[in-house]
Enzyme design. Structure first.
Site, PDB file in Angstrom:
ATOM      1  N   ASN A 143       0.744  -1.235   0.002  1.00 50.71           N
ATOM      2  CA  ASN A 143      -0.016  -0.055   0.038  1.00 50.71           C
ATOM      3  C   ASN A 143       0.792   1.379  -0.041  1.00 50.71           C
ATOM      4  O   ASN A 143       0.414   2.175  -0.416  1.00 50.71           O
ATOM      5  CB  ASN A 143      -0.943   0.111   1.375  1.00 50.71           C
ATOM      6  CG  ASN A 143      -1.902  -0.935   1.382  1.00 50.71           C
ATOM      7  OD1 ASN A 143      -2.504  -1.360   0.101  1.00 50.71           O
ATOM      8  ND2 ASN A 143      -2.185  -1.762   2.438  1.00 50.71           N
ATOM      9  N   TYR A 144       1.934   1.268   0.443  1.00 50.73           N
ATOM     10  CA  TYR A 144       2.730   2.507   0.595  1.00 50.73           C
ATOM     11  C   TYR A 144       4.071   2.767  -0.094  1.00 50.73           C
ATOM     12  O   TYR A 144       4.417   3.936  -0.227  1.00 50.73           O
ATOM     13  CB  TYR A 144       3.026   2.721   2.125  1.00 50.73           C
ATOM     14  CG  TYR A 144       1.598   2.821   3.079  1.00 50.73           C
ATOM     15  CD1 TYR A 144       1.035   4.310   2.876  1.00 50.73           C
ATOM     16  CD2 TYR A 144       1.277   1.871   4.043  1.00 50.73           C
ATOM     17  CE1 TYR A 144      -0.139   4.182   3.564  1.00 50.73           C
ATOM     18  CE2 TYR A 144       0.207   2.084   4.547  1.00 50.73           C
ATOM     19  CZ  TYR A 144      -0.542   3.202   4.273  1.00 50.73           C
ATOM     20  OH  TYR A 144      -1.536   3.408   5.154  1.00 50.73           O
ATOM     21  N   ILE A 145       4.661   1.357  -0.441  1.00 50.29           N
ATOM     22  CA  ILE A 145       6.069   1.687  -1.099  1.00 50.29           C
ATOM     23  C   ILE A 145       5.748   1.527  -2.700  1.00 50.29           C
ATOM     24  O   ILE A 145       4.932   0.542  -3.171  1.00 50.29           O
ATOM     25  CB  ILE A 145       6.948   0.600  -0.857  1.00 50.29           C
ATOM     26  CG1 ILE A 145       7.181   0.585   0.718  1.00 50.29           C
ATOM     27  CG2 ILE A 145       8.157   0.718  -1.633  1.00 50.29           C
ATOM     28  CD1 ILE A 145       8.231  -0.313   1.327  1.00 50.29           C
TER      29      ILE A 145
END
EC number: 5.6.2.1
Length: 913
Positions: A868-870
């Site tokens: 979800n974030y990288i």
């Protein structure tokens, strides 16, 4: 919880002085320094993950009563009024205007929640790849020094430098180029017109695709006569190319018609003018409802006070919800779970005529402890075990039948393309479990009926038929929505949506836009940080609170937090909704946070902060505030996000979080020493970086119950490889006894951790494993023969096959007695065994890396940050640059989800976040 902008309607707590003053005087600001210790403050931006502070007397507020920071424990959060009103009796304060709280419900995924970018655990950069010992836990007692603070500062400096470089490039691109009019002798018009600048500030000679420049041919410097000739020649060549291309495209279109699952490269397609229109045509087959309930056999009953009772079919179904999950002790032994279930069960009993004994007499069920679900549990356990014991052929046939039945629901036609649907199955009825200590855990989830379901489909498409005897709640044709069906569940009143699968075009585009927006934040991050640093000393309380919240979000990954209905939802908070009791202060600049964060995961951490931030928090906790009062009483999440959007269109706190995670990962990956190391070591280094980002984002988890057992198995496997390596060495001696003198006796000695007792146990395991493999192979052969209409193999065949295991057992006994190992295999040579020893060494090394990796990840969830974030393109570039198969980082599901990243980056290892 209501609040307005009028002082007369202000909540009582605030009217009584619980609201912070709207303006801060210089005298009040200086007063915050009076009790400060003379001790030298630690470097700001540090996280100390070593448990609660022992010196409780040093705290100005003691809220560390929760004990050791065990993740699964729960803090006691005060039940207080929500004080998010911005009104105040001090009308002359320099506030632009009173701000109203935003009561809009926020999605559970918290898309508007911000994050920090700086590392919070003080972990070192990934350990040397030559080390194989276990990583230190994120909760170790290792003090964090100036070196780590400098590392964090370096990452921030890199971000500021990047922002300046982008700003300079933009300014240069916007600067108009000097016009030159070079005239031809035979023409009065200028030879070369100024190049039209692209929207991204790059000339037409260098177009960008995903940040990678592609040079375009230019002949602007050629003489005009040559230009015309070249153009004529080009036209001829291009005409031929177009003809060939048209033939290829035609054949390609034909093949596409035959194979409608051909990949749609949306990342290469031109951008739509109206991005709000999600589809033009949409066809699908609706949703798949769970099967109807099958009644229990007459011999299986619910017991109350030792007596079997008869129930109506609806009440019996609810009883089976609880009875079938007695094995899940963390739920069924939870008092809240029991209470909520029993209340709903009694309501169902009232609606269905109650319970009756075997003689038909009413039974008043009023004591949960007298209920006995054992017979129900045993019934379902027996069904489960019988299913598992079925022959493989039967299981395979059942799966094929199930897949055939579900096939019409698995795909839809989205603008003529075949797209996979994600969750086409309507969730079956059961008991709500929730995450953490949800107040509604144990509540009955009622069966969803077609009359509750709204279908979204194209106007010209055939509306799917509802189950016989039913009808849909509604049918709509909203081409700005990406869901196919929707209904409202009864427990929390949330809406459930049927969406496309993670690997669909729509989901991929959403991911791409998310990460591109995070990349855009690079241009603004330096200014944002400079502004909030300045506003930490603002005279306006609202501005100072907002700046302090942004500091905490940026540095320490605190989520923004959203307003919740605490009666119906788990009492989780974020930065903007922190209460008085969630923050403890230790002079001169240590801040201790202890609260329930997202998914009811306890956030416990100690931070060394900037002295001004410490002073501000001290001011925000100033008496008469007490437990239950908001710390940021003049700030809401919506106001924070509105402020962020003033820097960049569409900037929300979650974009900030994505940027921080991706930027940190990018910086860590760039510093990795990846030369002359194995693939396994490269994977370990990548996971170390991922772990740091996960800790940054507070993606923590409780140590799994099976962790120790798994680690023990891995260590046993390592011992097993070392034992086999020793056997190979002994086989070399069997071939050439003189090797002992040549290589030295030490070369042929057993490893210290291989005791004779362990060796004998391992030998028994190897014999048993061999027997098990032979048995399974025998059964599989029989199943195949039966499927082909042949007779089963005789038991004699199995005994003959098992003879191999007996011979292995005898061999081990002989080796233990003689301390010698005979060379095995055809064509046994010294060189062959040396090669096998090298392979064993490599396997041991890889397993040792796995052990270190698993130990380091036991309290960290790597998946959430990676998914979800990288930015997935960072992983793709790393894999391509250092020749690591992408399969080592992304599972098949993730490779499908991030296909756009894998394809769009291509073979260019120079792409940067």
């Amino acid at each position: 919880m209501a609040s307005t902008s009028s002082d007369d309607d202000m909540p009582l707590a605030r009217a009584n002085g619980k609201l912070s003053a709207s303006k801060i005087s210089a005298a009040a600001d200086r007063k915050m320094d009076q009790n400060a210790s003379k001790a030298r403050p630690g470097p700001p931006g540090l996280s100390i993950r070593n448990g609660p502070v022992v010196d409780e007397d040093a705290m100005d507020v003691d809220s560390s009563s929760n004990g050791a920071p065990k993740r699964k424990s729960r803090v006691s959060i005060g039940q207080a009024v929500n004080y998010k009103d911005q009104s105040d009796s001090e009308d002359n304060a320099p506030m632009a205007k009173r701000q109203k709280p935003n009561r809009k419900q926020v999605d559970s995924d918290s898309d508007d929640e911000p994050i920090a970018r700086k590392k919070t655990n003080g972990a070192k950069l990934p350990p040397s790849i030559k080390e194989t010992e276990k990583d230190e836990s994120s909760d170790d007692d290792r003090p964090l020094g100036v070196k780590f603070a400098q590392k964090k500062a370096d990452i921030e400096k890199a971000a500021a430098k990047e922002a300046r470089a982008i700003k300079a490039a933009d300014a240069k691109a916007k600067k108009p180029a000097p016009k030159k009019a070079i005239k031809d002798e035979s023409d009065d018009e200028p030879l070369a017109k100024p190049k039209k600048r692209q929207s991204n500030g790059v000339s037409s000679a260098a177009k960008k695709t995903n940040g990678v420049k592609k040079e375009v041919d230019s002949d602007s410097d050629a003489p005009i006569a040559k230009k015309k000739t070249a153009a004529k020649g080009k036209a001829t060549v291009n005409a031929k190319k177009v003809a060939v291309k048209s033939e290829k495209e035609e054949s390609k279109d034909n093949s596409a018609a035959e194979d409608e699952e051909e990949e749609y490269r949306w990342w290469d397609a031109p951008k739509k003018e109206d991005d709000s229109i999600k589809w033009t045509t949409l066809e699908h087959n609706g949703v798949l409802f769970p099967p109807e309930y099958e009644r229990l056999p007459k011999s299986v009953k619910l017991y109350y006070d030792g007596k079997a009772v008869n129930l109506d079919v609806r009440a019996e179904e609810v009883a089976t919800f609880f009875g079938s999950m007695l094995h899940s002790t963390q739920n069924v032994e939870n008092p809240v779970f029991q209470k909520n279930f029993f209340n709903d069960f009694k309501d169902i009993l009232k609606e269905t005529g109650g319970a009756r004994d075997q003689d038909g007499k009413p039974v008043d069920i009023k004591d949960f402890k007298k209920l006995d679900f054992t017979k129900i549990f045993e019934h379902y356990k027996g069904i489960s075990e019988a299913k598992k014991a079925r022959p493989a052929a039967e299981k395979k046939a059942e799966k094929a039948e199930k897949d055939k039945f579900e096939a019409p629901y698995m795909y839809c036609k989205w603008d003529g393309r075949k797209e996979k649907v994600g969750n086409f199955r309507v969730e079956p009825p059961g008991l709500f479990r929730g995450r953490g200590e949800h107040p509604k855990t144990g509540t009955v989830k009622k069966r969803v009926m077609p009359e509750q379901v709204t279908i979204n489909i194209g106007k010209d498409a055939k509306v799917p038929e509802p189950p016989a005897g039913h009808k849909w709640k509604a049918v709509q044709h909203d081409n700005k929505a990406t869901w196919l069906a929707m209904w409202q569940e009864n427990v929390n009143g949330n809406y459930k949506y049927v969406m496309l699968a993670a690997n669909s075009t729509v989901k991929g585009q959403a991911d791409f836009k998310k990460f591109e927006k995070a990349r855009e934040l690079k241009k603004h991050i330096a200014r944002i940080r400079a502004d909030y640093t300045k506003e930490l000393k603002s005279e306006v309380m609202a501005d100072r609170q907002r700046a302090t919240a942004m500091y905490l979000i940026d540095k320490f990954a605190l989520r923004a937090g959203n307003e919740k209905d605490t009666e119906n939802e788990a009492e989780t908070v974020g930065c903007c909704s922190l209460k008085y009791e969630h923050v403890s202060l230790v002079e001169p600049n240590k801040v201790i946070f202890d609260f329930l964060g997202k998914d009811s995961i306890r956030f416990y951490n100690e931070f060394i902060v900037d002295r001004q931030v410490f002073k501000n928090l001290k001011m925000f906790k100033k008496p008469p505030k007490e437990d239950g009062d908001d710390i940021f009483d003049r700030l809401t999440t919506s106001q924070l996000n509105k402020h962020l959007s003033s820097y960049m269109t569409g900037l929300t706190a979650k974009v900030f979080r994505t940027y921080n995670a991706s930027w940190t990962m990018s910086q860590l990956l760039q510093k990795l020493p990846v030369n002359n190391i194995t693939v396994a070591e490269k994977i370990k280094l990548y996971n170390d970086c991922n772990r740091e980002v996960a800790i940054l984002c507070n993606h923590k988890r409780s140590v799994g119950a099976s962790h120790e057992a798994t680690m023990e198995k891995l260590l046993d496997r390592i011992k097993g490889l070392k034992y086999q390596k020793w056997r190979y060495k002994m086989m070399m001696l069997d071939l050439d006894p003189k090797l002992k003198k040549k290589k030295g006796a030490a070369f042929f000695e057993l490893d210290e951790d291989l005791t004779q007792e362990w060796i004998e146990e391992h030998q028994k395991f190897l014999v048993t494993e061999q027997q098990s493999k032979i048995q399974k192979k025998f059964e599989k052969d029989n199943e195949k023969r039966l499927a082909e209409g042949e007779s089963k193999l005789p038991d004699k065949e199995l005994k003959e096959r098992l003879q191999v295991a007996k011979e292995l057992e005898a061999k081990f006994k002989k080796e233990n007695k003689t301390k010698k190992v005979e060379a095995e295999g055809k064509g046994a040579t010294i060189e062959k065994f040396e090669g096998l020893i090298e392979k064993q060494d490599e396997r041991v090394r890889n397993l040792e890396l796995q052990v270190a990796d698993r130990e380091g990840n036991k309290e960290v969830a790597l998946g959430t940050s990676k998914i979800n974030y990288i930015d997935p393109r960072l992983t793709v570039v790393f894999a391509k640059k250092f020749n690591v198969p992408i399969e080592k980082f992304f599972s098949k599901t993730l490779r499908d989800k991030f296909n756009w990243a894998i394809q769009s980056v291509g073979d260019d290892p120079t792409w940067e976040f």
